[in-house]
Design an enzyme around this catalytic site. Structure first.
Site, PDB file in Angstrom:
ATOM      1  N   CYS A  11       0.843  -1.199   0.000  1.00 43.38           N
ATOM      2  CA  CYS A  11       0.000   0.000   0.000  1.00 43.38           C
ATOM      3  C   CYS A  11       0.874   1.244   0.000  1.00 43.38           C
ATOM      4  O   CYS A  11       2.100   1.158   0.068  1.00 43.38           O
ATOM      5  CB  CYS A  11      -0.930   0.001   1.211  1.00 43.38           C
ATOM      6  N   ASP A 441       5.862  25.484 -32.999  1.00 44.57           N
ATOM      7  CA  ASP A 441       6.708  26.290 -33.885  1.00 44.57           C
ATOM      8  C   ASP A 441       6.726  25.669 -35.288  1.00 44.57           C
ATOM      9  O   ASP A 441       6.017  24.696 -35.547  1.00 44.57           O
ATOM     10  CB  ASP A 441       8.114  26.453 -33.299  1.00 44.57           C
TER      11      ASP A 441
END
Length: 518
Positions: A11, A441
């Protein structure tokens, strides 16, 4: 960043404990543990031995990725094996075994007691025998699910209780109290106090102890399945790497496993085959589909002197290449490593979840003890108060908070990898979730992944239909990727196919052929 495999975690409290232990090692500048992939990334000057010792002192196991064992298995085998779902089949087996014995236990404890379901004659009125049967069946379920107890009490011993500690404490409390009630029943039986015998019969919580373990195993199995599925995209990325290569040695062609390819080996790639390792073309020309690595939809023409990358697809011509980068040095392996590193890093939101999980278990244990104590002070029986305390422990067991965040992050990384989007860190992924504007770009391209004819510009004196007719006649014998786009447009325009003669492909220059003598 050094990568490690970590075992024994169940856990988020476990991963927080490992992070804390490794973070204290001198020379460690950063450490992040992924419960999802059972991996750990460590940055700094600390040695692997020191890091592994710190993990083991915290009560878990660790091994360095790419160690001797991994190396012998080959570079490609190790990461894929690390992501393989070994947990779900084991948990499924555990669950079915638990449910079989739990069903029998519930028959005796609830079915017979509440609904008077039939039992063998010798058990009628024999309450002690009924109690012993329940005890034995519960012990079997506890042995099947012993991992909860080993992990839970081990972490409690190391003063770092985890979610398994809650399960182990809840089941143990129910079992111990029920066993006490069984022994008290035997004393009442000896004294002939049948009223007390019946009272103690109502104090059995054996089925609760077994039910806790079975229900939490269901949760664990669902968690394991979600973990297994979230790494599927990363595994599919690894499967892009070819498993074999065709080498040219002493004038002969031999097929070898990819792990045996050495730098400067000459390898051969025929049309339609995957390129096995990074290399340089020494002979031949072709168009190579590099979309798996670069996202570029148009295949790239390759000629002698050009570089080629592993896992890209040779589409048309025959290539002879010299290997330049093999194994973990290939571009694909570096991409896989980058995605794995991203899975091992923690997003800011995940760190918050881990901090909460770190104090969650001790807080729940405190609340459970307080609940039991309050009910006892209010005059309730030990059994009543204990049942409420156990309820607090059990209801708090599923570690949704600690698992949900890393699962979401891994799903994001996995889906990104599947669609050719790679994240260097989990923090980048979290930032991407808040993105509203994207600017590209001039080198950025957004495509559908396959070429299509968008415009037809004929020279003066030639119609669009005539140009497309000539182009179709030429391109139907070509293997070039752009030929498919032209043929598709011609079919849409219902341009008939015409046969050409003296067809010749001129790599990098186009095509030439004769049509009706021209």
């Amino acid at each position: 960043m050094e990568q490690y495999n970590v075992t024994g975690m169940s856990c988020a409290a476990c991963s927080a404990r490992v992070e804390k232990a490794v973070g204290k090692v001198p020379g460690v500048t950063a450490c992040s543990v992924s419960l999802l992939t059972n991996s750990m990334g460590v940055e700094g000057s600390a040695s692997a031995a020191e890091v592994i010792a710190a993990v083991e002192s915290a009560g878990y196991g660790a091994s360095q990725k790419g160690g001797a064992k991994a190396a012998s298995a080959g570079p490609a085998a190790n990461p894929e094996e690390a992501l393989a779902d070994h947990e779900t089949p084991l948990l499924k087996k555990r669950l079915w075994s638990s449910l079989i014995f739990l069903a029998v236990l519930m028959y005796f404890s609830m079915g017979h007691m509440m609904w008077n379901w039939p039992v063998p004659q010798f058990l009628h009125g024999n309450h002690i025998a009924m109690g012993l049967i329940q005890l034995l069946l519960t012990v079997v379920v506890m042995v099947i699910n012993q991992k909860f107890f080993v992990s839970g009490f081990k972490s409690l011993w190391h003063r770092a209780p985890n979610m398994d500690t809650l399960v182990a404490l809840g089941a143990s409390a129910a079992f111990v109290y029920s066993t006490y009630a069984l022994f008290a029943m035997t004393d009442a039986q000896v004294r002939g106090d049948m009223g007390a015998v019946m009272d103690y019969m109502m104090e059995f919580y054996f089925e609760s102890a077994a039910m806790i373990l079975a229900l939490i195993t269901v949760g664990k199995m669902l968690e394991a399945r979600s973990k297994g599925k979230t790494t599927d995209a990363l595994k599919s990325l690894m499967k892009l790497a070819p498993k074999t290569a065709v080498l040219e040695r002493d004038g002969n062609e031999i097929t070898v496993p990819i792990e045996q390819v050495q730098k400067d080996d000459i390898f051969l790639v025929r049309p339609g085959e995957n390129i096995p390792v990074d290399g340089v073309v020494v002979e031949g020309s072709s168009a190579v589909n590099e979309s798996a690595l670069t996202g570029e939809s148009i295949p790239v023409d390759k000629a002698p002197g050009d570089g080629v990358s592993a896992a890209t697809v040779n589409q048309s011509g025959f290539l002879k290449c010299r290997a330049t980068r093999v194994g973990e040095d290939t571009t694909l392996s570096q991409i896989i490593q980058m995605v794995s590193d991203a899975a091992a890093t923690k997003a800011p939101i995940a760190k918050i979840a881990d901090r909460v999980s770190g104090v969650f278990v001790p807080a729940v244990i405190g609340v459970a003890l307080a609940t039991t104590l309050v009910w006892l002070l209010l005059g309730q029986t030990v059994g009543f108060a204990l049942a409420r305390g156990i309820s607090v422990l059990v209801i708090s067991c599923p570690c949704a908070l600690g698992l949900a965040t890393p699962v979401a992050i891994m799903v994001g990384n996995g889906m990104g990898a599947k669609n050719g989007i790679l994240f260097k860190t989990a923090a980048s992924l979290e930032a991407a979730g808040r993105t509203e504007i994207v600017a590209l770009d001039k080198t950025g391209t957004i495509t559908q992944g396959e070429p299509k004819v968008t415009d037809i510009l004929p020279v003066q004196g030639l119609t669009e239909t005539e140009l497309l007719r000539l182009a179709r006649a030429l391109e139907q014998k070509s293997e070039h990727p752009l030929a498919k786009a032209i043929l598709q447009r011609a079919e849409e325009e219902q341009i008939p196919a015409e046969e050409v003669t003296d067809f010749q492909a001129l790599p990098g220059n186009g095509l030439t052929a004769r049509l009706n003598g021209a």
